[in-house]
Design an enzyme around this catalytic site. Structure first.
Site, PDB file in Angstrom:
ATOM      1  N   SER A 308     -15.388  20.301 -50.260  1.00 49.01           N
ATOM      2  CA  SER A 308     -13.967  20.652 -50.178  1.00 49.01           C
ATOM      3  C   SER A 308     -13.703  21.667 -49.065  1.00 49.01           C
ATOM      4  CB  SER A 308     -13.503  21.168 -51.544  1.00 49.01           C
ATOM      5  OG  SER A 308     -12.104  21.239 -51.625  1.00 49.01           O
ATOM      6  N   ASP A 319     -17.054  19.605 -35.307  1.00 47.39           N
ATOM      7  CA  ASP A 319     -16.180  18.818 -34.433  1.00 47.39           C
ATOM      8  C   ASP A 319     -15.856  19.547 -33.139  1.00 47.39           C
ATOM      9  OD1 ASP A 319     -16.204  17.016 -36.484  1.00 47.39           O
ATOM     10  OD2 ASP A 319     -14.092  17.228 -37.032  1.00 47.39           O
ATOM     11  N   LYS A 333     -15.766  15.548 -50.191  1.00 48.06           N
ATOM     12  CA  LYS A 333     -14.472  15.652 -50.888  1.00 48.06           C
ATOM     13  C   LYS A 333     -13.386  15.879 -49.838  1.00 48.06           C
ATOM     14  CE  LYS A 333     -12.059  18.139 -54.578  1.00 48.06           C
ATOM     15  NZ  LYS A 333     -10.997  18.866 -53.859  1.00 48.06           N
TER      16      LYS A 333
END
Length: 416
Positions: A308, A319, A333
């Site tokens: 999460s 990223d 999640k």
């Protein structure tokens, strides 16, 4: 009670109901017929509410025993949430809701563990907070709860299990546990206490080479403030490189996830993207005031219990190429829940959005694969203990990174 369920019916409909009730007083058969006529004329949004109100009226008037209006309302809300097919949708009484809010803000009465329910229905202890009754009793991550106070837990929901483990301050709960690698169950008695959930622990791992270490247990209240203080203290001790440990961190508050991420993600860069059913896509940006808010070599430790909000942070670091991930694939999640408080103090949560990581990747059900995959030899090895190979590899990785790493986030990664 009726106000809680029927209060949302349109005013015009309510007026018609009042008129009908006065017209047919004492004639229940005609009353039902008029209700059916009225319901057929209500708009599609109000009709389901009318059906609930009508069922409530029939129960209150005709059930063989007096009905508890509050229980009827609770059951109606629980039934609506269950019908969604949302594993994260739950209704809480006023007392339960206060407890959940206390947990999110780092204080609750319990024993000091985080428990997750596996796909097979087992209750596995994910995290044991230090300096808590659970830690003193020798409970460890990966222990499986078999029974609570001699009651087998098979078939229970996660919230039911949590309610059994929690209780009044000073009371004792008996747990039977199964531990990986041991054939016999373990019985422990734990005295419940007020738990101040720690956000962080930090220390220098290698003073000479300037390797600092921060472990974040959860993105609960004050996480951003505590991580900022930890970075400042480590900087004062000569930190040149950082290992940020998110293993067994199951998430927490979205605002804290953005706040902690902003300590590392440059200004003007995205941290995550939220997609709603009936709202435009929303991008949450870094709150940093600098192009290099951290600017040091960074390694993030992750595992299958990194979930999460932890994946929001890990996804942004990967990223935007602000550091490297070491460990095992994260939980996966990629959805977000919202908490709603009702007028009487009760409340519920449900899934309200799907999210993508900073680079626009969905990780729900798939997780994030780290840059360097490494397993610990035993699941019983705790973070920072002897035999923590993941930490050993993280130290090696962060020492091999150039001193000016933690850079400009100009070249996003190609996928999760």
């Amino acid at each position: 009670m009726r106000g809680r369920i029927a209060g949302r019916i349109a005013a015009s409909a309510a007026a018609v109901v009042c008129l009908a009730a006065g017209y047919v007083a004492g004639a229940s058969g005609l009353f039902l017929t008029l209700n059916e006529i009225i319901a057929s004329k209500l708009n599609t949004e109000a009709a389901p509410v009318w059906k609930i109100a009508r069922a409530e009226r029939l129960i209150e008037r005709h059930f063989v025993d007096p009905a508890d209006g509050s229980k009827l309302a609770d059951a109606a809300i629980e039934g609506m949430l269950q019908s969604l097919g949302d594993d994260y949708a739950n209704y809480y009484t006023a007392e339960e809701f206060r407890e959940r809010m206390s947990h999110l803000h780092s204080e609750l009465v319990g024993i000091g563990v985080v428990v997750e329910k596996t796909a097979e229905g087992a209750f596995v202890i994910q995290t044991v907070y230090p300096d808590t009754p659970a830690a003193s009793a020798g409970i460890r991550p990966h222990d499986r709860i078999v029974s609570v106070d001699d009651r087998p837990v098979g078939g229970l929901g996660l919230e039911e299990l949590v309610d059994l483990v929690r209780g009044p301050k000073g009371s004792v709960v008996r747990l039977r546990l199964e531990r990986p690698g041991q054939t016999e169950p373990i019985d422990v008695s734990v005295r419940r206490a007020v738990i101040q959930v720690p956000n962080t622990e930090h220390r220098m791992l290698d003073q000479e080479r300037g390797v600092g270490y921060i472990r974040l247990y959860g993105f609960t209240g004050h996480a951003t403030e505590n991580v900022r203080k930890a970075i400042e203290e480590l900087n004062a001790l000569g930190m040149k490189r950082l290992i940020f440990d998110l293993r067994y961190n199951g998430g927490g508050l979205l605002d804290e996830a953005i706040g902690v991420s902003s300590l590392f993600v440059p200004k003007g860069k995205p941290i995550m993207h939220l997609e709603y059913r009936n709202r435009p896509r929303q991008t949450l940006w870094s709150r940093a005031e600098s192009d290099r808010p951290f600017g040091k070599p960074l390694v993030v430790l992750v595992n299958g219990s990194t979930a999460s909000a932890s994946e929001v942070f890990s996804g942004a670091i990967r990223d935007l190429k602000l550091g490297r991930l070491v460990g095992t694939k994260t939980f996966g999640k990629g959805i977000s829940q919202t908490w709603y408080e009702l007028g009487d103090g009760s409340g519920f949560q449900m899934t309200t959005a799907r999210y993508q990581t900073a680079g626009g990747f969905s990780i729900h059900g798939t997780g994030i694969v780290p840059d360097v995959t490494v397993e610990n030899d035993s699941p019983n090895v705790l973070p920072g203990e002897p035999g923590d190979r993941q930490l050993e590899v993280a130290i090696r990785e962060v020492l091999n990174m150039p001193a000016d790493a933690g850079g400009s986030a100009d070249n996003p990664a190609s996928g999760p």
